[in-house]
Design a protein around this motif. Structure first.
Motif, PDB file in Angstrom:
ATOM      1  N   PRO A  34      71.729  62.558  27.032  1.00 10.67           N
ATOM      2  CA  PRO A  34      72.665  63.472  27.697  1.00 10.67           C
ATOM      3  C   PRO A  34      73.780  62.761  28.450  1.00 10.67           C
ATOM      4  CG  PRO A  34      70.389  64.073  28.200  1.00 10.67           C
ATOM      5  CD  PRO A  34      70.351  62.776  27.442  1.00 10.67           C
ATOM      6  N   ALA A  35      73.544  61.548  28.887  1.00  8.08           N
ATOM      7  CA  ALA A  35      74.578  60.786  29.603  1.00  8.08           C
ATOM      8  C   ALA A  35      74.294  59.305  29.450  1.00  8.08           C
ATOM      9  CB  ALA A  35      74.576  61.163  31.082  1.00  8.08           C
ATOM     10  N   GLY A  36      75.306  58.493  29.561  1.00  4.81           N
ATOM     11  CA  GLY A  36      75.113  57.052  29.577  1.00  4.81           C
ATOM     12  C   GLY A  36      75.358  56.344  28.268  1.00  4.81           C
ATOM     13  N   GLY A  37      75.570  57.063  27.186  1.00  5.87           N
ATOM     14  CA  GLY A  37      75.897  56.429  25.925  1.00  5.87           C
ATOM     15  C   GLY A  37      74.731  55.825  25.166  1.00  5.87           C
ATOM     16  N   GLN A  54      72.126  50.716  27.608  1.00  4.21           N
ATOM     17  CA  GLN A  54      72.715  49.562  28.255  1.00  4.21           C
ATOM     18  C   GLN A  54      71.965  49.258  29.538  1.00  4.21           C
ATOM     19  OE1 GLN A  54      76.913  49.769  28.604  1.00  4.21           O
ATOM     20  NE2 GLN A  54      77.088  47.743  29.490  1.00  4.21           N
ATOM     21  N   SER A  55      71.643  47.995  29.731  1.00  8.34           N
ATOM     22  CA  SER A  55      70.961  47.604  30.966  1.00  8.34           C
ATOM     23  C   SER A  55      71.976  47.591  32.104  1.00  8.34           C
ATOM     24  CB  SER A  55      70.298  46.236  30.809  1.00  8.34           C
ATOM     25  OG  SER A  55      71.262  45.251  30.495  1.00  8.34           O
ATOM     26  N   MET A  56      71.500  47.875  33.284  1.00  8.72           N
ATOM     27  CA  MET A  56      72.397  47.953  34.438  1.00  8.72           C
ATOM     28  C   MET A  56      72.972  46.590  34.824  1.00  8.72           C
ATOM     29  SD  MET A  56      70.440  50.817  36.685  1.00  8.72           S
ATOM     30  CE  MET A  56      71.861  51.339  37.640  1.00  8.72           C
ATOM     31  N   ASP A  57      72.234  45.519  34.559  1.00 12.42           N
ATOM     32  CA  ASP A  57      72.714  44.193  34.941  1.00 12.42           C
ATOM     33  C   ASP A  57      73.151  43.357  33.734  1.00 12.42           C
ATOM     34  OD1 ASP A  57      70.293  43.555  33.764  1.00 12.42           O
ATOM     35  OD2 ASP A  57      69.422  42.634  35.553  1.00 12.42           O
ATOM     36  N   GLY A  58      73.179  43.975  32.537  1.00  9.43           N
ATOM     37  CA  GLY A  58      73.604  43.261  31.340  1.00  9.43           C
ATOM     38  C   GLY A  58      72.536  42.378  30.722  1.00  9.43           C
ATOM     39  N   PRO A  93      70.038  62.988  34.240  1.00 12.29           N
ATOM     40  CA  PRO A  93      70.798  64.192  33.903  1.00 12.29           C
ATOM     41  C   PRO A  93      69.922  65.271  33.272  1.00 12.29           C
ATOM     42  CG  PRO A  93      71.215  62.477  32.296  1.00 12.29           C
ATOM     43  CD  PRO A  93      70.367  61.866  33.379  1.00 12.29           C
ATOM     44  N   ALA A  94      70.453  66.465  33.214  1.00 16.12           N
ATOM     45  CA  ALA A  94      69.836  67.604  32.516  1.00 16.12           C
ATOM     46  C   ALA A  94      68.447  67.958  33.048  1.00 16.12           C
ATOM     47  CB  ALA A  94      69.803  67.340  31.005  1.00 16.12           C
TER      48      ALA A  94
END
Length: 173
Positions: A34-37, A54-58, A93-94
């Motif tokens: 729903p969000a974040g790709g 995708q990880s938050m810290d790469g 989300p959602a």
């Protein structure tokens, strides 16, 4: 109450590459989050739901998520037992609930998942009751259409005025 592992997340710097890789090698069925790709991975027989994102810290990670009724209470237990919070409680989300991450004493990243509110379906039923009121409100809409019809004749009258002027010019020649 048990605490089942109910979600996995494969994350890294490029979720599109990761989702293509896992779809190709395992044939996983995926749909957009729903969000974040990211992509949601459908549960298969004998397995659990999961995601690729995708990880938050790469950095690449494969955390599992353990279901709990209260993330805040479990984060306190984790700290007392020697673990450390790595991501604070975050709303999904959602209405999907909340997640948080921690690191165990050996450095493994683990997620916690707290389900969304169970009261959502009754609220949806309550929202369905005011729908007839909305239908009653729809009756004034034709009045707005009638008001829209009134300016249209004025526009036609304005269009008729230039036509006689043209005729008058022809008469002067």
């Amino acid at each position: 109450m048990g605490h089942p592992v109910n979600w996995f997340m494969i994350s890294g710097p490029n979720p599109q590459t990761l989702s293509g890789f896992y779809k190709k090698i395992f044939g996983w069925k995926m749909s957009a989050m729903p969000a974040g790709g990211g992509m949601m991975v459908a549960k298969e027989e004998g397995g659990i739901d999961g995601g690729i994102g995708q990880s938050m810290d790469g950095q690449p990670r494969v955390p599992i998520y353990v279901g709990v009724a209260d993330i805040d209470a479990h984060m306190k237990k984790i700290a007392k037992a020697g673990g450390a919070a790595t991501m604070p409680k975050m709303e999904l989300p959602a209405g999907m609930g909340f997640i948080a991450h921690f690191m165990d004493p050996d450095g493994n990243h683990v997620g916690l998942w707290q389900p969304g509110q169970v009261a959502a379906p009754p609220k949806a039923k309550a929202a369905a009751k005011p729908a007839p009121k909305a239908k009653a409100a729809a009756k004034p809409a034709p009045k707005a259409k009638a008001a829209a019809k009134k300016p249209a004749p004025k526009a036609k009258a304005a269009a008729k005025k230039p036509a006689p002027k043209k005729a008058a010019k022809k008469g002067k020649r």
